[in-house]
Design a protein around this motif. Structure first.
Motif, mmCIF file in Angstrom:
data_model
loop_
_atom_site.group_PDB
_atom_site.id
_atom_site.type_symbol
_atom_site.label_atom_id
_atom_site.label_comp_id
_atom_site.label_asym_id
_atom_site.label_seq_id
_atom_site.Cartn_x
_atom_site.Cartn_y
_atom_site.Cartn_z
ATOM 1 N N ALA A 1 1.081 -0.890 -0.288
ATOM 2 C CA ALA A 1 0.448 0.277 0.588
ATOM 3 C C ALA A 1 0.741 1.678 -0.136
ATOM 4 O O ALA A 1 0.778 2.310 -0.831
ATOM 5 C CB ALA A 1 -1.015 -0.013 1.340
ATOM 6 N N TRP A 2 1.927 1.319 0.980
ATOM 7 C CA TRP A 2 2.872 2.574 1.220
ATOM 8 C C TRP A 2 3.715 2.645 -0.014
ATOM 9 O O TRP A 2 4.002 3.766 -0.974
ATOM 10 C CB TRP A 2 3.729 2.039 2.536
ATOM 11 C CG TRP A 2 2.183 2.986 3.335
ATOM 12 C CD1 TRP A 2 1.404 2.334 4.571
ATOM 13 C CD2 TRP A 2 2.082 4.489 3.839
ATOM 14 N NE1 TRP A 2 1.352 2.676 5.574
ATOM 15 C CE2 TRP A 2 1.350 4.596 4.630
ATOM 16 C CE3 TRP A 2 1.775 5.774 2.295
ATOM 17 C CZ2 TRP A 2 0.644 5.037 5.119
ATOM 18 C CZ3 TRP A 2 1.469 6.372 3.449
ATOM 19 C CH2 TRP A 2 0.510 6.449 4.064
ATOM 20 N N LEU A 3 4.369 1.291 -0.575
ATOM 21 C CA LEU A 3 5.008 1.270 -1.752
ATOM 22 C C LEU A 3 4.401 1.747 -3.172
ATOM 23 O O LEU A 3 4.708 2.998 -4.560
ATOM 24 C CB LEU A 3 5.689 0.134 -1.986
ATOM 25 C CG LEU A 3 5.848 0.265 -3.390
ATOM 26 C CD1 LEU A 3 7.646 1.159 -3.765
ATOM 27 C CD2 LEU A 3 6.601 -1.315 -4.147
ATOM 28 N N TRP A 4 3.579 1.884 -3.183
ATOM 29 C CA TRP A 4 1.930 1.739 -4.215
ATOM 30 C C TRP A 4 2.170 3.628 -4.408
ATOM 31 O O TRP A 4 2.181 3.953 -5.193
ATOM 32 C CB TRP A 4 0.793 1.172 -4.566
ATOM 33 C CG TRP A 4 0.966 0.221 -5.555
ATOM 34 C CD1 TRP A 4 -0.367 0.170 -6.407
ATOM 35 C CD2 TRP A 4 2.175 -0.376 -6.002
ATOM 36 N NE1 TRP A 4 0.321 -0.951 -7.278
ATOM 37 C CE2 TRP A 4 1.489 -1.753 -7.206
ATOM 38 C CE3 TRP A 4 3.435 -0.174 -5.555
ATOM 39 C CZ2 TRP A 4 1.539 -2.156 -8.143
ATOM 40 C CZ3 TRP A 4 3.882 -1.212 -6.533
ATOM 41 C CH2 TRP A 4 3.664 -1.870 -7.561
ATOM 42 N N ILE A 5 1.476 3.300 -3.285
ATOM 43 C CA ILE A 5 1.237 5.067 -2.864
ATOM 44 C C ILE A 5 2.134 6.689 -3.252
ATOM 45 O O ILE A 5 2.309 7.352 -3.985
ATOM 46 C CB ILE A 5 0.816 5.821 -1.302
ATOM 47 C CG1 ILE A 5 -0.538 5.226 -1.226
ATOM 48 C CG2 ILE A 5 1.493 7.171 -1.034
ATOM 49 C CD1 ILE A 5 -1.510 4.973 0.349
ATOM 50 N N LEU A 6 3.830 5.960 -2.814
ATOM 51 C CA LEU A 6 5.171 6.598 -3.454
ATOM 52 C C LEU A 6 5.316 6.562 -4.454
ATOM 53 O O LEU A 6 5.936 7.470 -5.002
ATOM 54 C CB LEU A 6 6.007 5.904 -2.455
ATOM 55 C CG LEU A 6 7.179 6.495 -2.364
ATOM 56 C CD1 LEU A 6 7.483 7.857 -2.347
ATOM 57 C CD2 LEU A 6 8.407 5.815 -2.152
ATOM 58 N N LEU A 7 4.952 5.471 -5.590
ATOM 59 C CA LEU A 7 4.915 4.978 -6.948
ATOM 60 C C LEU A 7 3.836 6.625 -7.518
ATOM 61 O O LEU A 7 3.711 6.516 -8.787
ATOM 62 C CB LEU A 7 4.755 3.491 -7.200
ATOM 63 C CG LEU A 7 5.677 3.033 -6.789
ATOM 64 C CD1 LEU A 7 5.957 1.241 -7.643
ATOM 65 C CD2 LEU A 7 7.155 3.128 -7.336
ATOM 66 N N GLY A 8 2.562 6.272 -6.727
ATOM 67 C CA GLY A 8 2.155 7.650 -7.229
ATOM 68 C C GLY A 8 2.438 8.508 -7.177
ATOM 69 O O GLY A 8 2.296 8.986 -8.118
ATOM 70 N N PHE A 9 2.746 8.760 -6.193
ATOM 71 C CA PHE A 9 4.121 10.971 -6.760
ATOM 72 C C PHE A 9 4.832 10.309 -7.213
ATOM 73 O O PHE A 9 5.050 11.790 -8.235
ATOM 74 C CB PHE A 9 4.361 10.614 -4.859
ATOM 75 C CG PHE A 9 3.273 10.413 -3.722
ATOM 76 C CD1 PHE A 9 2.011 11.669 -4.024
ATOM 77 C CD2 PHE A 9 3.469 9.916 -2.521
ATOM 78 C CE1 PHE A 9 1.364 11.716 -2.848
ATOM 79 C CE2 PHE A 9 2.844 10.510 -1.588
ATOM 80 C CZ PHE A 9 1.795 10.959 -2.071
ATOM 81 N N VAL A 10 6.178 9.287 -7.001
ATOM 82 C CA VAL A 10 6.888 9.076 -8.488
ATOM 83 C C VAL A 10 6.574 9.527 -9.533
ATOM 84 O O VAL A 10 7.107 10.013 -10.643
ATOM 85 C CB VAL A 10 7.759 8.055 -7.752
ATOM 86 C CG1 VAL A 10 8.704 8.229 -9.176
ATOM 87 C CG2 VAL A 10 8.182 8.009 -6.529
ATOM 88 N N SER A 11 5.309 8.451 -10.688
ATOM 89 C CA SER A 11 4.787 8.263 -11.360
ATOM 90 C C SER A 11 4.428 9.840 -11.235
ATOM 91 O O SER A 11 3.895 10.204 -12.899
ATOM 92 C CB SER A 11 4.027 8.082 -11.909
ATOM 93 O OG SER A 11 2.948 7.570 -11.292
#
Length: 155
Positions: free
Chosen positions: A13-23
């Motif tokens: 969940a937190w990795l995907w939220i971080l990847l949302g920010f990065v993407s």
């Protein structure tokens, strides 16, 4: 095993939220280009935006699953199946979006994340609505502590 499973969903969940920010950062560097990825309304650009948004959405879904399992004290094989279904859906959705952006004829690939997420949702709902019929969750909800609501300033 229950804590390990929810830890996987929580970390994802937190990795995907971080990847949302990065993407979002990466997409934001190029979005001003009028013809970038074929223009704003192009299919390719819409699929890139969907991949970006799916990081946030499926991050939140995995976070909610983790909190649901912990708050209701759910256990058993259905929890494991639901956990892996949400992980599979989260991992495959952005990949499918980007693949489809470049190979539109591969649209049936969307069945993988969609079926995974539907299965995870159905299993989780079953665990919550019928806990006594699921191994390892009997009387879970009936043993939940009573919560009293109070208003501000009441004594």
């Amino acid at each position: 095993m229950k804590n390990e499973l929810t830890h996987i969903n929580l970390a994802l969940a937190w990795l995907w939220i971080l990847l949302g920010f990065v993407s979002g950062l990466v997409l934001g560097l190029f979005f001003r280009g009028e013809n970038w990825l074929g223009g704003y309304a192009s299919f390719k650009r819409r699929m890139y935006r969907l991949a970006h948004v799916s990081f946030f959405g499926l991050g939140v879904v995995n976070l909610m699953f983790c909190l649901t399992v912990q708050n209701f004290g759910l256990a058993g094989p259905l929890v494991q199946y639901a956990s892996w279904s949400f992980v599979a859906g989260a991992l495959s959705m952005p990949v499918c979006c980007l693949l489809l952006a470049h190979v539109p004829k591969a649209h049936l690939i969307f069945a993988v994340p969609v079926v995974s997420l539907i299965l995870g949702g159905m299993l989780t709902l079953t665990l919550i609505v019928h806990p006594s019929k699921v191994t390892g969750t009997a009387d879970t909800i009936s043993r939940m502590p009573e919560v009293q609501l109070s208003t501000i300033g009441s004594k």
